[in-house]
Structure formats: C-alpha cells, structure tokens
Design a protein around this motif. Structure first.
Motif, PDB file in Angstrom:
ATOM      1  N   ARG A   1       1.148  -0.934   0.071  1.00  0.00           N
ATOM      2  CA  ARG A   1       0.011   0.302   0.013  1.00  0.00           C
ATOM      3  C   ARG A   1       0.695   1.315   0.164  1.00  0.00           C
ATOM      4  NH1 ARG A   1      -2.609   0.249   6.063  1.00  0.00           N
ATOM      5  NH2 ARG A   1      -0.254   0.235   6.883  1.00  0.00           N
ATOM      6  N   HIS A   2       2.036   0.386   0.341  1.00  0.00           N
ATOM      7  CA  HIS A   2       3.025   2.221   0.706  1.00  0.00           C
ATOM      8  C   HIS A   2       3.822   2.633  -0.640  1.00  0.00           C
ATOM      9  CE1 HIS A   2       2.000   2.231   4.532  1.00  0.00           C
ATOM     10  NE2 HIS A   2       2.541   1.318   4.552  1.00  0.00           N
ATOM     11  N   TYR A   3       3.757   1.846  -1.738  1.00  0.00           N
ATOM     12  CA  TYR A   3       4.456   2.491  -3.066  1.00  0.00           C
ATOM     13  C   TYR A   3       3.435   1.456  -3.748  1.00  0.00           C
ATOM     14  CZ  TYR A   3       5.972  -2.706  -3.261  1.00  0.00           C
ATOM     15  OH  TYR A   3       5.976  -3.857  -3.614  1.00  0.00           O
ATOM     16  N   LEU A   4       2.424   1.468  -3.936  1.00  0.00           N
ATOM     17  CA  LEU A   4       1.174   1.517  -5.658  1.00  0.00           C
ATOM     18  C   LEU A   4       0.913   1.897  -5.831  1.00  0.00           C
ATOM     19  CD1 LEU A   4       1.070  -2.745  -5.188  1.00  0.00           C
ATOM     20  CD2 LEU A   4       3.017  -1.494  -6.526  1.00  0.00           C
ATOM     21  N   LEU A   5       1.230   3.603  -5.902  1.00  0.00           N
ATOM     22  CA  LEU A   5       0.873   4.856  -6.161  1.00  0.00           C
ATOM     23  C   LEU A   5      -0.110   4.649  -7.594  1.00  0.00           C
ATOM     24  CD1 LEU A   5       4.326   6.885  -5.147  1.00  0.00           C
ATOM     25  CD2 LEU A   5       2.227   5.861  -3.765  1.00  0.00           C
ATOM     26  N   GLY A   6      -1.801   5.174  -6.897  1.00  0.00           N
ATOM     27  CA  GLY A   6      -2.067   5.523  -8.199  1.00  0.00           C
ATOM     28  C   GLY A   6      -3.437   4.758  -8.185  1.00  0.00           C
ATOM     29  N   ARG A   7      -3.170   3.559  -7.809  1.00  0.00           N
ATOM     30  CA  ARG A   7      -4.266   2.837  -7.298  1.00  0.00           C
ATOM     31  C   ARG A   7      -5.865   2.941  -7.331  1.00  0.00           C
ATOM     32  NH1 ARG A   7      -2.505  -2.849  -4.091  1.00  0.00           N
ATOM     33  NH2 ARG A   7      -2.500  -1.113  -2.070  1.00  0.00           N
ATOM     34  N   ASP A   8      -5.826   4.052  -5.968  1.00  0.00           N
ATOM     35  CA  ASP A   8      -7.362   3.432  -5.629  1.00  0.00           C
ATOM     36  C   ASP A   8      -7.378   5.233  -6.918  1.00  0.00           C
ATOM     37  OD1 ASP A   8      -7.111   2.204  -3.853  1.00  0.00           O
ATOM     38  OD2 ASP A   8      -5.687   3.824  -2.212  1.00  0.00           O
ATOM     39  N   ARG A   9      -6.485   6.277  -7.318  1.00  0.00           N
ATOM     40  CA  ARG A   9      -7.001   6.884  -8.202  1.00  0.00           C
ATOM     41  C   ARG A   9      -8.272   5.997  -9.432  1.00  0.00           C
ATOM     42  NH1 ARG A   9      -3.606  11.111 -11.489  1.00  0.00           N
ATOM     43  NH2 ARG A   9      -5.345  11.694 -13.389  1.00  0.00           N
ATOM     44  N   LEU A  10      -7.323   5.067  -9.865  1.00  0.00           N
ATOM     45  CA  LEU A  10      -7.807   4.016 -10.330  1.00  0.00           C
ATOM     46  C   LEU A  10      -9.295   3.919 -10.532  1.00  0.00           C
ATOM     47  CD1 LEU A  10      -5.453   1.855 -13.205  1.00  0.00           C
ATOM     48  CD2 LEU A  10      -8.108   1.106 -11.768  1.00  0.00           C
ATOM     49  N   ILE A  11      -9.210   3.138  -9.097  1.00  0.00           N
ATOM     50  CA  ILE A  11     -10.608   2.953  -8.713  1.00  0.00           C
ATOM     51  C   ILE A  11     -11.153   3.812  -8.861  1.00  0.00           C
ATOM     52  CG2 ILE A  11     -11.858   1.693  -6.322  1.00  0.00           C
ATOM     53  CD1 ILE A  11      -9.003   0.114  -6.466  1.00  0.00           C
ATOM     54  N   ALA A  12     -10.968   4.932  -8.173  1.00  0.00           N
ATOM     55  CA  ALA A  12     -12.592   6.182  -8.367  1.00  0.00           C
ATOM     56  C   ALA A  12     -12.815   6.327  -9.746  1.00  0.00           C
ATOM     57  CB  ALA A  12     -11.783   7.266  -7.503  1.00  0.00           C
ATOM     58  N   ASP A  13     -11.894   6.548 -10.886  1.00  0.00           N
ATOM     59  CA  ASP A  13     -12.041   6.508 -11.716  1.00  0.00           C
ATOM     60  C   ASP A  13     -12.130   5.852 -12.645  1.00  0.00           C
ATOM     61  OD1 ASP A  13     -10.464   9.430 -10.946  1.00  0.00           O
ATOM     62  OD2 ASP A  13      -8.772   8.767 -12.357  1.00  0.00           O
ATOM     63  N   LEU A  14     -13.011   4.717 -12.193  1.00  0.00           N
ATOM     64  CA  LEU A  14     -13.459   3.608 -13.016  1.00  0.00           C
ATOM     65  C   LEU A  14     -15.389   3.949 -13.294  1.00  0.00           C
ATOM     66  CD1 LEU A  14     -13.168   0.279 -11.353  1.00  0.00           C
ATOM     67  CD2 LEU A  14     -12.050   1.004 -12.983  1.00  0.00           C
ATOM     68  N   ALA A  15     -16.203   4.439 -12.510  1.00  0.00           N
ATOM     69  CA  ALA A  15     -16.924   5.513 -12.771  1.00  0.00           C
ATOM     70  C   ALA A  15     -18.112   4.472 -13.825  1.00  0.00           C
ATOM     71  CB  ALA A  15     -17.366   6.650 -13.317  1.00  0.00           C
ATOM     72  N   PRO A  16     -18.211   3.288 -13.098  1.00  0.00           N
ATOM     73  CA  PRO A  16     -18.689   2.186 -14.055  1.00  0.00           C
ATOM     74  C   PRO A  16     -20.878   2.146 -14.441  1.00  0.00           C
ATOM     75  CG  PRO A  16     -18.218   1.176 -12.037  1.00  0.00           C
ATOM     76  CD  PRO A  16     -17.864   2.849 -12.150  1.00  0.00           C
ATOM     77  N   GLY A  17     -21.017   3.155 -13.580  1.00  0.00           N
ATOM     78  CA  GLY A  17     -22.395   2.936 -13.285  1.00  0.00           C
ATOM     79  C   GLY A  17     -22.795   1.569 -13.006  1.00  0.00           C
ATOM     80  N   SER A  18     -24.323   0.838 -13.622  1.00  0.00           N
ATOM     81  CA  SER A  18     -24.395   0.061 -13.457  1.00  0.00           C
ATOM     82  C   SER A  18     -24.047  -1.103 -14.095  1.00  0.00           C
ATOM     83  CB  SER A  18     -26.085   0.210 -13.205  1.00  0.00           C
ATOM     84  OG  SER A  18     -26.311   0.625 -14.471  1.00  0.00           O
ATOM     85  N   GLY A  19     -22.384  -0.743 -14.534  1.00  0.00           N
ATOM     86  CA  GLY A  19     -22.089  -1.630 -16.206  1.00  0.00           C
ATOM     87  C   GLY A  19     -21.164  -2.588 -14.869  1.00  0.00           C
ATOM     88  N   THR A  20     -20.543  -3.317 -15.987  1.00  0.00           N
ATOM     89  CA  THR A  20     -19.475  -4.590 -15.780  1.00  0.00           C
ATOM     90  C   THR A  20     -18.182  -4.117 -15.950  1.00  0.00           C
ATOM     91  OG1 THR A  20     -19.453  -5.343 -18.190  1.00  0.00           O
ATOM     92  CG2 THR A  20     -21.285  -6.178 -16.770  1.00  0.00           C
ATOM     93  N   VAL A  21     -17.592  -5.113 -15.223  1.00  0.00           N
ATOM     94  CA  VAL A  21     -15.815  -4.592 -14.585  1.00  0.00           C
ATOM     95  C   VAL A  21     -14.966  -5.436 -14.814  1.00  0.00           C
ATOM     96  CG1 VAL A  21     -14.453  -3.592 -12.820  1.00  0.00           C
ATOM     97  CG2 VAL A  21     -16.554  -2.137 -13.435  1.00  0.00           C
ATOM     98  N   LEU A  22     -13.939  -5.959 -15.090  1.00  0.00           N
ATOM     99  CA  LEU A  22     -12.760  -7.267 -15.283  1.00  0.00           C
ATOM    100  C   LEU A  22     -11.735  -6.593 -14.393  1.00  0.00           C
ATOM    101  CD1 LEU A  22     -12.333  -9.840 -15.943  1.00  0.00           C
ATOM    102  CD2 LEU A  22     -11.132  -8.472 -18.519  1.00  0.00           C
ATOM    103  N   GLU A  23     -11.165  -7.339 -13.695  1.00  0.00           N
ATOM    104  CA  GLU A  23      -9.280  -6.678 -13.172  1.00  0.00           C
ATOM    105  C   GLU A  23      -8.492  -7.611 -14.156  1.00  0.00           C
ATOM    106  OE1 GLU A  23      -6.889  -5.650  -9.483  1.00  0.00           O
ATOM    107  OE2 GLU A  23      -8.506  -6.564  -9.105  1.00  0.00           O
TER     108      GLU A  23
END
Length: 208
Positions: free
Chosen positions: A17-39
């Motif tokens: 969590r201390h050095y994987l910078l940007g992943r929480d920003r990515l999660i916030a930016d997904l903005a999928p509404g009621s759609g489908t998301v694949l990781e």
C-alpha cells in the motif's frame, strides 16, 4: 507465481500500500455506473473489494494466474460480503478470452493495476485486455514508470528491489500503449504520476 507469492500473499496488501501509487485513483476513476468491470491479475482481491464498495451498482469480475492468490481473494471477498457481486477465476492474462471465461460479450471497464511489470509477455496481456472491451468501454492501466523525474539513485534502488520479486518496470510502456490505441482504434490519455514514479493511462473504445 505461486512459488513467489504463496507466503507473501499473507502480507502482500499491508506492504504494497505504501508504494503502489495511483491504484486508488484508478478505482475512483472507473465510474462504471451499473456496468461490468474486469480486473486483470486480481491477486489478493484487494482492488476488487475496494472497487465494489466504491461502485455498488456495478458487477465485478477478476482473474489471476495464481491459485494461491485466488484463495486469498476468495476469502477477502467472503469477508467483505461481496461474493454475490464479484466473480473470479484462474486464467493467464496473455492468453485468456475474458468474455468467454465469464460468459460475457465484453466489459464496460477493464483495469490493470501494477500487473504488467510482472508479466514477461506483457504486450500480449495488453492485447487481450483491449479485446475484452465492450463498445464505449475503457481500459485503465497504472504501473511503474521510468522514475525520470526522481533522483537517479532512487530509481536504481527501486528497480533493484523490485527485481527481487520478479517485477520489471516497462520503460516504453507509454509508447506501447500508443501503439495499442492506434491498432484498436482507441482514444488514449496517458500521463506521468509523481514525477515519473508511475504511468497512468485510460484507453477508450468508441461507442456502438
């Protein structure tokens, strides 16, 4: 992957969590509404749990090549009470047809967080991810950057430390993303985060 992470998976999220910078920003930016998301490369399930909580109307899917990591992810999803909204499976990111794997024609959002730098054939993983996008869908990517805006000694030390875990930052990732966008007809927004520490990109497929 099981050999590397069978023991590390227990403390993986606490240490990363201390050095994987940007992943929480990515999660916030997904903005999928009621759609489908694949990781792609869901690992311990940490990102899927965070994303499913942040976007409660969406349906989530994830896969990983490591059965050991998937055991940890299954337990994490169960603890979070998300088993009914998140489906995970074992697959190789370089060869998977994700739509067929989960019985879907495509996904509204696909994301890859600090996984490409762990995959020898990362270009193939990017191809498969782009192929999984539904019309109007977005592929979001974050991974280690070239560290070009940071002290040279910091970059050398980071790369040497990451190599112990078979992680190899991709120096030409922005160029590869540009090539991918051109070949698949995707719009690309690619930027550097934290003085080159990370590369953050959003690729969007035109709508139907």
């Amino acid at each position: 992957m099981d050999r590397i992470y069978r023991r590390q998976r227990v403390i993986y999220d606490l240490t990363r969590r201390h050095y994987l910078l940007g992943r929480d920003r990515l999660i916030a930016d997904l903005a999928p509404g009621s759609g489908t998301v694949l990781e792609v490369g869901c690992g311990t399930g940490r990102n899927l749990v965070a994303a499913a909580r942040r976007h409660p109307a969406a349906r989530f899917y994830g896969f990983d090549v490591s059965p050991a990591m998937l055991e940890t992810a299954t337990a994490a999803l169960a603890r979070a009470g998300l088993g009914g909204r998140v489906e995970i499976a074992q697959a190789d990111a370089t060869a998977v047809a994700a739509g067929a794997l989960f019985g879907r024609p495509g996904f509204d959002r696909v994301f890859i967080s600090y996984v490409l730098s762990m995959i020898p054939d990362w270009r193939a993983a990017l191809e498969r991810a782009a192929e999984a996008l539904a019309p109007g869908g977005r592929l979001l990517v974050v991974d280690f950057g070239p560290q070009d805006g940071l002290p040279r000694a910091f970059g050398r030390g980071l790369f040497a430390w990451l190599a112990l875990f078979h992680v190899h930052p991709i120096g030409d990732l922005p160029v590869a993303l540009g090539d991918l966008a051109a070949r698949h007809g995707l719009a690309l927004d690619c930027r550097s985060l934290h003085r080159g520490y990370a590369v953050y990109a959003v690729l969007e497929r035109p709508g139907a």
